[in-house]
Design a protein around this motif. Structure first.
Motif, PDB file in Angstrom:
ATOM      1  N   HIS A 109       0.813  -1.091  -0.030  1.00 41.83           N
ATOM      2  CA  HIS A 109      -0.028  -0.127  -0.112  1.00 41.83           C
ATOM      3  C   HIS A 109       0.922   1.220   0.141  1.00 41.83           C
ATOM      4  O   HIS A 109       2.006   1.302   0.548  1.00 41.83           O
ATOM      5  CB  HIS A 109      -0.896  -0.067   1.176  1.00 41.83           C
ATOM      6  CG  HIS A 109      -1.794  -1.274   1.282  1.00 41.83           C
ATOM      7  ND1 HIS A 109      -2.994  -1.215   0.847  1.00 41.83           N
ATOM      8  CD2 HIS A 109      -1.476  -2.334   1.975  1.00 41.83           C
ATOM      9  CE1 HIS A 109      -3.607  -2.578   1.169  1.00 41.83           C
ATOM     10  NE2 HIS A 109      -2.638  -3.229   1.541  1.00 41.83           N
TER      11      HIS A 109
ATOM     12  N   SER B  15      -0.641   4.627  -0.008  1.00 42.69           N
ATOM     13  CA  SER B  15      -1.463   5.723   0.172  1.00 42.69           C
ATOM     14  C   SER B  15      -0.974   6.338   1.591  1.00 42.69           C
ATOM     15  O   SER B  15      -0.835   5.755   2.535  1.00 42.69           O
ATOM     16  CB  SER B  15      -2.995   5.426   0.258  1.00 42.69           C
ATOM     17  OG  SER B  15      -3.270   4.579   1.501  1.00 42.69           O
TER      18      SER B  15
ATOM     19  N   ASN C 251      -2.895   4.763   4.621  1.00 42.88           N
ATOM     20  CA  ASN C 251      -2.331   3.454   5.349  1.00 42.88           C
ATOM     21  C   ASN C 251      -0.898   3.645   5.976  1.00 42.88           C
ATOM     22  O   ASN C 251      -0.758   3.202   6.876  1.00 42.88           O
ATOM     23  CB  ASN C 251      -2.036   2.530   3.832  1.00 42.88           C
ATOM     24  CG  ASN C 251      -3.511   1.815   3.585  1.00 42.88           C
ATOM     25  OD1 ASN C 251      -4.017   1.128   4.466  1.00 42.88           O
ATOM     26  ND2 ASN C 251      -3.732   1.987   2.467  1.00 42.88           N
TER      27      ASN C 251
END
Length: 211
Positions: A19, A21, A24
């Protein structure tokens, strides 16, 4: 700038568990209290555990201005910073499929020393509030001398990735009917009742330390 680089792409299960982003990465960093910083010196690897705090798209560390460690982190060399939160032990029908549900972040960056007094002070305040919430205004104010004796270093999160495993154990088809218990064992850390020293025992426990 995309956080996804060759260095931040896991070699296994990248599509399922990687991930990039803010949501996250920031969530994991804001929950974790400690990280490990790794760097090389004279072809020798070093790894140092350290408390840290995230402010915007940076993480901040602190250390004594006389620290050998600090000099290494502010000379422009690349470092790798890792954080891991272990949530559950994953118990399968075979040892091969035992695993861990975890959330981790890997960061590649170079250290930047913070010399602005107000920014240093703010970094120390936010770190203190992360480690012991509600304590900053309760404590004796940090003096100018103490600020001067402490170095603040920050690292950009521009090249970082999270890796997350959640869920149940994996099983092979021929294992499904075996009479072996499977499931998850939670292992999250908890803050327990504070234990006073000889001086603290004479003073009522303040509200911000009552967990």
């Amino acid at each position: 700038m995309s956080r996804k680089t060759k260095r931040t792409t896991p070699s296994r299960m990248a599509n399922q568990r990687a991930h990039y982003s803010d949501e996250n990465i920031y969530e994991i960093l804001d929950e974790a209290l400690f990280c490990t910083i790794s760097y090389a010196e004279d072809n020798q690897p070093f790894s140092i555990p350290q408390s840290f705090v995230r402010i915007d798209n940076y993480i901040y560390l602190h250390a004594s201005v006389g620290s050998h460690f600090v000099r290494k982190l502010t000379d422009g060399r690349p470092v790798c910073i890792t954080v891991m939160l272990a949530d559950e032990l994953v118990v399968a029908k075979t040892a091969f499929h035992h695993s861990v549900n975890y959330r981790s972040v890997v960061i590649f960056a170079k250290g930047e020393e913070i010399n602005d007094i107000e920014k240093k002070y703010e970094a120390f305040k936010v770190l203190t509030e992360k480690m012991v919430p509600g304590s900053w205004d309760y404590l004796k104010p940090m003096s100018q001398s103490e600020v001067n004796k402490t170095t603040a270093i920050r690292f950009s999160l521009d090249e970082a990735s999270a890796k997350i495993r959640r869920g149940a154990p994996s099983h092979e088809e021929d294992e499904m009917d075996l009479p072996i218990w499977t499931g998850l064992i939670p292992i999250k850390p908890l803050r327990h009742q504070p234990l006073p020293d000889e001086h603290g025992a004479k003073i009522p426990l303040p509200d911000h330390l009552k967990y």
